[in-house]
Scaffold this active site. Structure first.
Site, short mmCIF file in Angstrom:
data_model
loop_
_atom_site.label_atom_id
_atom_site.label_comp_id
_atom_site.label_asym_id
_atom_site.label_seq_id
_atom_site.Cartn_x
_atom_site.Cartn_y
_atom_site.Cartn_z
N SER A 39 0.87 -1.19 0.00
CA SER A 39 0.00 0.00 0.00
C SER A 39 0.90 1.23 0.00
CB SER A 39 -0.92 -0.02 1.22
OG SER A 39 -0.18 -0.03 2.42
N HIS A 144 -3.25 -5.99 2.60
CA HIS A 144 -2.32 -6.99 3.14
C HIS A 144 -2.98 -8.34 3.36
CE1 HIS A 144 0.52 -3.67 4.89
NE2 HIS A 144 0.51 -3.72 3.58
N GLU A 154 -4.55 -2.72 9.31
CA GLU A 154 -3.76 -3.28 10.41
C GLU A 154 -4.38 -3.00 11.77
OE1 GLU A 154 0.30 -1.88 9.99
OE2 GLU A 154 0.10 -1.98 7.81
N GLU A 197 2.02 -9.16 6.98
CA GLU A 197 2.87 -8.74 8.10
C GLU A 197 2.74 -9.68 9.30
OE1 GLU A 197 2.19 -4.57 8.81
OE2 GLU A 197 3.17 -4.01 6.92
N ASP A 233 -3.70 0.88 11.79
CA ASP A 233 -3.31 1.55 10.54
C ASP A 233 -4.47 1.36 9.58
OD1 ASP A 233 -2.34 2.60 8.23
OD2 ASP A 233 -0.59 1.28 8.07
N GLU A 278 -3.05 5.36 12.39
CA GLU A 278 -2.24 5.75 11.23
C GLU A 278 -3.14 5.89 9.99
OE1 GLU A 278 1.17 3.16 10.88
OE2 GLU A 278 1.21 3.38 8.69
N ASP A 305 1.52 8.20 7.30
CA ASP A 305 2.45 7.31 6.59
C ASP A 305 2.41 7.68 5.10
OD1 ASP A 305 3.82 5.20 5.39
OD2 ASP A 305 2.31 3.70 5.84
N LYS A 330 9.95 5.43 7.00
CA LYS A 330 10.37 4.27 6.20
C LYS A 330 11.46 4.75 5.25
CE LYS A 330 5.75 2.06 5.95
NZ LYS A 330 4.49 2.05 5.18
N HIS A 358 8.91 -0.92 9.43
CA HIS A 358 9.10 -1.92 8.38
C HIS A 358 8.16 -1.64 7.20
CE1 HIS A 358 5.63 -4.72 9.96
NE2 HIS A 358 5.24 -3.48 9.83
N LYS A 381 7.57 0.18 14.43
CA LYS A 381 6.49 -0.62 13.89
C LYS A 381 7.13 -1.72 13.06
CE LYS A 381 2.40 -0.14 11.00
NZ LYS A 381 1.91 0.55 9.80
#
Ligand code: PGA
Ligand code: ZN
Length: 411
Positions: A39, A144, A154, A197, A233, A278, A305, A330, A358, A381
Site C-alpha cells: 500500500s 495486506h 492493520e 505482516e 493503521d 495511522e 504514513d 520508512k 518496516h 512498527k
C-alpha cells in the site's frame, strides 16, 4: 575508504526479488537490504528502475561502484548526494530508491564497523539509552490480506506499560496468541491464515475485529499486569474512491464521506481508547487529518504514513497545518539515510513522534532496529510474528542487553 560495492538479488517475505548491498572498506564491512510496500504512497520515490532488480545487478552495480570506490564511508551525506546525482531524477526512478537506500544503509554500517561500533551507537552517540515500544501487528485486512478480511489494514497493539524490551515483545506475542483463540469464536471457518505482516486474517467485520482486539488487550494486559493499548493503521488511501468521494468499506457494505469518516474514526478512538491511528484519511487529505488531530490529538497519536512518505518538505506542510502528531519513518520511501534522518530531526523539533517502520514486504535485515534506537524513536512498527519481523525484535533485545542504562522510550 570504500574498496568495493556489491549488489545481489535476494528474496523478500512475499517471495519477490529485492536488493541487498555489501559495502567493503579497508577496515569495515556493511550489508543492508531494502524492503517493499504493497500500500505504497503515491509520493514515495520509485523502488526499482525499469527492468527491476536484474538491471540493478547487471548494470547499475558497476556505475555505483565506480562512483563510490575511493570515497570515505563516513561521508554518508556526500555519498547520498552522489547517488542522487547518479540517478538524476527527482523520484529516483533511474536507479531505484531501493538501490540507493540499501547502499546508503550499507555504507553507514561499514562506517560503524570501521569503529567497531554497532550502527545505533554510531548514529546516536554514546548517550543513547532508549528503546522503542514495539507496535505489533495482530490482524491484517485491506491490501495486506484476502477479499473477505476486514477493510482496515492493520489492527495493532502497543504494550505501553512494558518496563523493558523483552517484556514488550512477549506481551505482543501473547496478544497475537490470544487473538487466534478469540477469532475462532467469531469465525468458525478460520484456518489460522496470516497476512503479509504476520497478523491473522479473519473473515469478520471491522467492528468485530475492533471488539476482539480490545478484549485481547484487556485480558492479556490483566494477566501480565501491564497496560496494552489498541492501535490501527487504516491505510485509508486504499479505501478512498476519488470518483465517488467516499471511503468504501466493502466488508461492511458501508460508504463514508470525509465528514462521516472523521466521526467514524473519532468514535473508534473514544470507544476503544486507541493509542495510535495511522492514515485515517486519504494521502491528499491534509485537512481531514488536521480536523481529526484537533479533536483527539491530545489523547491519541494521529500518524501520517502515505500522507508524509518520510519526506521532509511534505512533513513541513503537515506541521504548518497541524495535520498529525506522529509520522511513519520508512527509509525506502525517501531513498537515503541522510534524508531519512533530516525528516526525523524536523519531526522531533516539532514534537511529532517519529515511528521507524518496516514495510509489508521485508527481509531479515535488522537495520531499522538500529535506526529506531540511534534516532531516539519512542516507537518502532515492525510486526510481532514471522522471521522477517522477529529479526528486528530480537535485535532490539540484543541492543537492550548492550546498553548500560536501558529504558523504554518516552512520548
Ligand atoms: P506497505 O504497508 O509497506 O505495504 O506500504 C505498510 C503500512 O502501510 O504501514
Ligand atoms: Zn501505513
Amino acid at each position: 575508504i570504500i574498496e568495493d560495492v556489491q549488489v545481489r538479488k535476494i528474496l523478500d517475505s512475499r517471495g519477490n526479488p529485492t536488493v541487498e548491498v555489501d559495502v567493503i572498506t579497508w577496515n569495515g564491512f556493511g550489508r543492508a537490504a531494502a524492503p517493499s510496500g504493497a500500500s505504497t504512497g503515491s509520493r514515495e520515490v520509485v523502488s526499482f528502475p525499469e527492468g527491476g532488480v536484474d538491471v540493478i545487478v547487471s548494470e547499475i552495480e558497476d556505475i555505483i561502484a565506480s562512483e563510490l570506490i575511493g570515497m570515505d564511508a563516513e561521508d554518508i551525506a556526500t555519498i547520498d548526494e552522489v547517488l542522487r546525482e547518479v540517478d538524476g531524477t527527482d523520484n529516483l526512478s533511474a536507479i531505484g530508491g531501493n538501490t540507493t537506500v540499501a547502499v546508503s544503509m550499507a555504507v553507514a554500517k561499514a562506517a560503524a564497523a570501521s569503529y567497531n561500533m554497532p550502527l545505533y551507537k554510531f548514529l546516536g552517540g554514546n548517550l543513547v539509552n532508549e528503546l522503542p515500544f514495539p507496535l505489533g501487528n495482530m490482524m491484517n485486512g485491506g491490501a495486506h490480506a484476502g477479499v473477505n478480511a476486514p477493510d482496515i489494514q492493520e489492527f495493532l497493539v502497543v504494550p505501553v506499560g512494558a518496563k523493558n524490551m523483552v517484556e514488550a515483545v512477549f506481551a505482543n506475542s501473547s496478544i497475537h496468541k490470544k487473538l487466534k483463540e478469540l477469532i475462532q469464536t467469531k469465525d468458525s471457518n478460520f484456518t489460522g491464515g496470516k497476512g503479509d505482516e504476520g497478523g491473522w486474517v479473519p473473515n469478520i467485520t471491522n467492528d468485530a475485529a475492533l471488539e476482539i482486539q480490545a478484549q485481547a488487550c484487556e485480558e492479556v494486559g490483566d494477566e501480565l499486569g501491564i497496560e496494552i493499548r489498541p492501535s490501527l493503521d487504516m491505510a485509508a488511501s486504499e479505501l478512498w474512491n476519488a470518483d465517488e468521494q467516499k471511503y468504501i468499506y466493502a466488508q461492511d457494505g458501508i460508504k463514508r464521506d470525509t465528514g462521516d469518516q472523521i466521526d467514524f474514526v473519532k468514535d473508534i478512538i473514544d470507544t476503544y481508547n486507541m493509542f495510535y491511528v495511522e492514515d485515517p484519511f486519504d494521502e491528499s487529505d491534509f485537512d481531514g487529518f488536521a480536523q481529526l488531530t484537533s479533536k483527539v490529538g491530545d489523547k491519541c497519536l494521529i500518524c501520517g504514513d502515505d500522507l508524509f512518505v518520510t519526506n521532509k518538505e511534505i512533513l513541513a506542510k503537515g506541521i504548518e497545518m497541524n495535520a498529525a502528531n506522529a509520522i511513519i519513518i520508512k527509509p525506502n520511501q525517501i531513498g537515503s539515510l541522510s534524508e531519512t534522518y533530516a525528516t526525523v530531526k524536523l519531526a522531533k523539533e516539532n514534537d511529532i513522534v517519529p515511528v521507524v517502520s518496516h514495510r509489508s514486504g521485508e527481509t531479515t535485515d535488522a537495520t531499522i532496529a538500529h535506526l529506531a534506537v540511534g534516532f531516539g524513536s519512542p516507537m518502532i512498527k515492525t510486526g510481532a510474528i514471522g522471521g522477517e519481523r522477529i529479526a528486528k525484535l530480537n535485535e532490539l533485545i540484543r541492543i537492550e542487553e548492550e546498553l548500560p542504562n536501558p529504558k523504554m522510550g518516552e512520548f
